[in-house]
Design an enzyme around this catalytic site. Sequence first.
Site, short mmCIF file in Angstrom:
data_model
loop_
_atom_site.label_atom_id
_atom_site.label_comp_id
_atom_site.label_asym_id
_atom_site.label_seq_id
_atom_site.Cartn_x
_atom_site.Cartn_y
_atom_site.Cartn_z
N LYS A 117 0.82 -1.17 0.07
CA LYS A 117 0.07 0.01 0.07
C LYS A 117 1.07 1.01 0.09
O LYS A 117 2.12 1.38 0.24
CB LYS A 117 -0.81 -0.15 1.24
CG LYS A 117 -1.94 -1.11 1.27
CD LYS A 117 -2.90 -0.83 2.38
CE LYS A 117 -3.89 -2.31 2.34
NZ LYS A 117 -4.96 -1.96 3.53
N TYR A 131 -12.30 -2.18 -3.47
CA TYR A 131 -12.75 -2.50 -2.20
C TYR A 131 -14.48 -2.54 -2.02
O TYR A 131 -14.93 -2.24 -0.75
CB TYR A 131 -12.40 -1.48 -1.34
CG TYR A 131 -10.97 -1.66 -0.57
CD1 TYR A 131 -10.70 -2.85 0.00
CD2 TYR A 131 -10.01 -0.55 -0.71
CE1 TYR A 131 -9.44 -3.02 0.46
CE2 TYR A 131 -8.76 -0.78 -0.27
CZ TYR A 131 -8.38 -1.97 0.30
OH TYR A 131 -7.24 -2.16 0.91
N ASN A 150 -1.70 0.10 7.08
CA ASN A 150 -1.07 -1.39 7.44
C ASN A 150 -0.33 -2.04 6.57
O ASN A 150 -0.22 -3.27 6.46
CB ASN A 150 -2.35 -2.24 8.04
CG ASN A 150 -3.40 -2.46 6.85
OD1 ASN A 150 -3.28 -2.06 5.79
ND2 ASN A 150 -4.37 -3.29 7.29
N HIS A 169 -2.08 -5.38 1.53
CA HIS A 169 -3.32 -6.14 1.13
C HIS A 169 -3.18 -7.70 0.71
O HIS A 169 -2.13 -7.89 0.04
CB HIS A 169 -4.02 -5.44 0.24
CG HIS A 169 -5.31 -6.31 -0.13
ND1 HIS A 169 -6.49 -6.56 0.39
CD2 HIS A 169 -5.31 -7.28 -1.38
CE1 HIS A 169 -7.27 -7.04 -0.18
NE2 HIS A 169 -6.39 -7.79 -1.19
N GLU A 192 -9.33 -10.79 -7.90
CA GLU A 192 -8.62 -9.58 -7.53
C GLU A 192 -7.40 -9.47 -8.68
O GLU A 192 -6.87 -8.68 -8.94
CB GLU A 192 -7.94 -9.69 -5.91
CG GLU A 192 -8.94 -9.40 -5.06
CD GLU A 192 -8.78 -9.33 -3.78
OE1 GLU A 192 -9.54 -9.24 -2.72
OE2 GLU A 192 -7.68 -9.68 -3.09
P1 ADP Z 1 -7.76 -7.18 5.75
O1 ADP Z 1 -6.93 -6.20 4.85
O2 ADP Z 1 -6.93 -7.70 6.75
O3 ADP Z 1 -8.16 -8.36 5.09
P2 ADP Z 1 -10.31 -6.05 5.82
O4 ADP Z 1 -10.38 -6.95 4.55
O5 ADP Z 1 -11.29 -6.37 7.10
O6 ADP Z 1 -8.83 -6.47 6.60
O7 ADP Z 1 -10.27 -4.31 5.59
C1 ADP Z 1 -9.76 -3.99 4.60
C2 ADP Z 1 -8.82 -2.91 4.84
O8 ADP Z 1 -9.37 -1.88 5.47
C3 ADP Z 1 -7.71 -3.06 5.90
O9 ADP Z 1 -6.51 -3.61 5.34
C4 ADP Z 1 -7.36 -1.96 6.58
O10 ADP Z 1 -6.47 -1.04 5.56
C5 ADP Z 1 -8.66 -0.82 6.70
N1 ADP Z 1 -9.63 -1.16 7.67
C6 ADP Z 1 -10.00 -2.26 8.26
N2 ADP Z 1 -10.83 -2.12 9.54
C7 ADP Z 1 -10.72 -0.85 9.44
C8 ADP Z 1 -11.07 -0.13 10.59
N3 ADP Z 1 -11.84 -0.47 11.74
N4 ADP Z 1 -10.84 1.38 10.44
C9 ADP Z 1 -10.12 1.76 9.35
N5 ADP Z 1 -9.44 0.94 8.40
C10 ADP Z 1 -10.07 -0.23 8.48
MG MG Z 2 -9.51 -8.38 3.34
#
Ligand code: ADP
Ligand code: MG
Length: 140
Positions: free
Chosen positions: A11, A51, A114, A117, A128
């Site tokens: 990212k 997304y 974070n 992805h 994807e």
């Molecule tokens: P992952 O990336 O671990 O699969 P998710 O699919 O639940 O997690 O969420 C997609 C992305 O959205 C996450 O990688 C993160 O960047 C963001 N995200 C998830 N939960 C939150 C939150 N509570 N607040 C802000 N951003 C979030």
């Molecule tokens: Mg996810």
Amino acid sequence: MSEQRTLSIIKQDATARNVTGSINARFEQADLRIIAQKRICVTKEQAKKFYEIHREKAFYDSICEHMSSGPIVVQVLQGEDAVAKNREIMGATNPANAAIGTIRRDFGQSIEHNAVHGSDSEENAAIEIAFFFNSLELVG
Ligand code: ADP
Ligand code: MG
């Protein structure tokens, strides 16, 4: 277990910190092979499409803004059990909860910023991968 492919994205927060190579080393150390890779910028509209599954979430607009705020590196990882293996080495969504030694623990800044992805299932990986790559670009 079988040979799989999964979509990974380094990212914007991680490309901005110049840690693409350090993150790629983690994949290779885990026996995941980078069989396709490109550094691109996506529009907010494209991020919203990627997304779309999260469109009802409170953080939807914000993550789409982040994903389109600068360069990202999209890549296809291939290896044994690649989908689950990548999720394991990525660590939990929130870097503060991610296990020691995981990518998000070491390179993530916050739950939103974070670092990476990774696809969450083989079915979503296929969708994807096709979002970013055509078959000629997958060189396994
Ligand atoms: P992952 O990336 O671990 O699969 P998710 O699919 O639940 O997690 O969420 C997609 C992305 O959205 C996450 O990688 C993160 O960047 C963001 N995200 C998830 N939960 C939150 C939150 N509570 N607040 C802000 N951003 C979030
Ligand atoms: Mg996810």
